[in-house]
Design a protein around this motif. Structure first.
Motif, short mmCIF file in Angstrom:
data_model
loop_
_atom_site.label_atom_id
_atom_site.label_comp_id
_atom_site.label_asym_id
_atom_site.label_seq_id
_atom_site.Cartn_x
_atom_site.Cartn_y
_atom_site.Cartn_z
N ALA A 184 -3.33 2.90 -4.71
CA ALA A 184 -3.72 1.96 -5.76
C ALA A 184 -2.57 1.02 -6.10
O ALA A 184 -2.77 -0.17 -6.35
N GLU A 238 -6.28 -1.43 -10.38
CA GLU A 238 -7.07 -0.75 -9.36
C GLU A 238 -7.51 0.60 -9.93
O GLU A 238 -6.68 1.38 -10.40
N GLU A 278 -0.20 -0.03 -4.08
CA GLU A 278 -0.08 -1.02 -3.02
C GLU A 278 -1.20 -2.06 -3.12
O GLU A 278 -0.97 -3.25 -2.83
N THR A 279 -2.38 -1.63 -3.54
CA THR A 279 -3.48 -2.58 -3.74
C THR A 279 -3.16 -3.55 -4.87
O THR A 279 -3.42 -4.76 -4.76
N ALA A 309 -0.75 -6.12 -3.66
CA ALA A 309 -1.43 -7.11 -2.82
C ALA A 309 -2.20 -8.12 -3.66
O ALA A 309 -2.20 -9.33 -3.36
N LYS A 310 -2.83 -7.67 -4.72
CA LYS A 310 -3.57 -8.57 -5.60
C LYS A 310 -2.63 -9.56 -6.29
O LYS A 310 -2.95 -10.76 -6.39
#
Length: 491
Positions: free
Chosen positions: A51, A29, A53-54, A57-58
């Motif tokens: 970023a 990210e 946490e993103t 999630a990915k």
């Protein structure tokens, strides 16, 4: 399954490694850098966590079964940044980053205030390091300085968010100028020179040891069960070394990321600050490393891609590859000092220069000059390491720049050293972070710290090395010729 997080300057990367040591999945990210004034470089720590946490999630979406088996987390991160927390552990201001040059005057003040600085820290005081940033803060933002209760490095802030504990490691702490690097412990003497004490610092845990466990509420939110260990992790370059198996004296690599690093493992603390060489703790107990650092490397290629209007970096590299070999001798020369420079000049005011433009100069020839200028900067770093007694015959190449075979061959020719690229070389510190997580669960170093398969080798061409040598001498003459024209010289 082991989860590595690498907090870079331009991106947060996440990587999953399986119990067989193979990379299962990767995600990233992007991050932005704020430059509110000349020489300043800052980021909001909240953006790092968002970023992260993103990225989680990915990875959960891409590999749900693998993700659910994560048993340990490791960390890698950009070094030197100052994350300042108040009494309630609130972030007091944006983090001041490693490539921030505002504290140049404070470097002299720190050197005067700490007579044993070079002996203990093993490094020159440079604006990128953490301690001068606190002296700058005390002078220019005294109200904020008075509220500081904890100073964390960037990856240690992520560790705090993960575990609720304030923990660091010797490899990353080596870049603060507060560490007694030989003893691998905080120096009360150096901390006092900036008005701080151990109470302001995180406790230190070796990189391959557990620093805590993932907060239960966070583990639940991330879909992880059981107790998940969190390793203290390492500075980005030491973590990259673990990722490519550089754990024995003499092992070394070049990192082509936002910055450019030449890293060689040592069996003892071998400082040589006179040549602007860094001497830091390695990410494994009982080992240290020497390192030369240039502040702009692959970022130079990104900059020129935007400036020249090329479609992307790959398209620009294709234009360079199409140039006839006879055109290189007439190409411009490029000083890659877009954010000042460390090794060998230690000059926060150094600036980039594209010299020798003519009507025949093209976008491709200027792009070649950028690639060559970065390679020449690495040659200056190698010369500094050699002056400090370090010899190498082969170097691994890691980071985003490792994707370019053209650049790898050019570096081999300039340095007259074999360059090898490993599987997962572009993963950089994220792979090392995952391996440190693995070690923190009790795994054996010999099992974990293997060298990944070599995917490409670049042997130096002696004729090309000789031809480039003449241009290298002109490159080295260019900096002293223009130095007085940079802002500090003009002032």
């Amino acid at each position: 399954m082991y989860f590595g997080i690498d907090l870079g300057t331009s991106e947060v990367k996440g990587l999953l490694v399986g119990p067989d040591g193979r990379i299962v999945a990767q995600a990233g990210e992007p991050l932005d850098v704020s430059r509110p004034q000349a020489l300043w470089s800052e980021q909001d720590p909240a953006a790092w966590w968002a970023a992260t946490e993103t990225v989680v999630a990915k990875l959960r979406e891409a590999q749900p079964l693998a993700w659910a088996q994560v048993r340990a987390v490791g960390l890698s991160g950009q070094m030197h940044g100052a994350v300042l927390l108040g009494a309630a552990d609130e972030v007091l201001r944006p983090a001041i980053l490693w490539n921030d040059g505002r504290s140049h005057a404070e470097c002299d003040e720190l050197t005067a205030a700490a007579p044993r600085l070079h002996q203990l820290a093993g490094n020159l005081a440079m604006p990128g390091f953490t301690a001068p940033k606190l002296l700058w803060l005390r002078k220019h933002e005294p109200d904020t300085y008075a509220r500081v209760r904890t100073v964390l490095l960037p990856k240690d802030y992520l560790a705090f968010m993960l575990t609720g504990d304030k923990v660091g490691d010797p490899s990353d702490a080596s870049g603060t100028l507060w560490l007694d690097v030989a003893a691998r412990d905080w120096s009360d003497e150096l901390l006092a020179a900036t008005g701080l004490s151990r109470a302001h610092m995180p406790r230190l845990v070796e990189s391959d040891r557990p620093a805590g466990v993932l907060r239960p509420a966070l583990a639940h939110a991330w879909g992880l069960r059981g107790e998940v260990a969190v390793a203290s992790g390492a500075g980005d370059n030491a973590a990259s070394a673990i990722g490519i198996g550089a754990n024995r004296p003499g092992d070394g690599f070049i990192s082509l990321g936002t910055s450019g690093v030449l890293f060689v493992v040592n069996d003892r603390f071998r400082p040589n600050p006179a040549s602007a060489v860094h001497a830091f703790c390695h990410a494994l107990p009982g080992r240290w490393h020497q390192m030369s650092v240039m502040l702009s490397a692959a970022s130079c290629l990104r900059w020129f891609t935007r400036l020249s209007g090329a479609a992307n970096e790959a398209a620009l590299l294709a234009e360079v590859a199409a140039l006839p070999a006879t055109s290189f001798a007439a190409a411009p020369l490029f000083l890659p000092y877009l954010a000042g420079e460390r090794t060998p000049h230690n000059d926060a005011f150094a600036q980039g220069t594209l010299h020798g433009l003519t009507h025949e100069s093209t976008r491709a020839s200027c792009a070649y000059a950028v690639l060559e200028g970065v390679a020449f900067g690495l040659a200056d770093g190698l010369a500094a390491l050699q002056a400090a007694g370090t010899q190498v015959s082969r170097l691994s190449l890691v980071g985003g720049g490792a994707r370019s075979g053209l650049w790898a061959q050019l570096i081999a020719d300039v340095l007259d050293v074999e360059i090898v690229v490993h599987t997962g070389a572009e993963a950089g510190g994220a792979l090392g972070a995952a391996r440190l997580a693995w070690l923190a669960t009790g795994a054996d170093e010999a099992t974990v710290c293997t060298k990944p398969d070599v995917t490409a080798r670049y042997q130096p061409d002696s004729a090309r090395h000789a031809a480039l040598g003449a241009r290298l001498q002109r490159f080295r003459a260019l900096y002293p010729a223009v130095q007085s024209l940079n802002p500090r010289g003009a002032a």
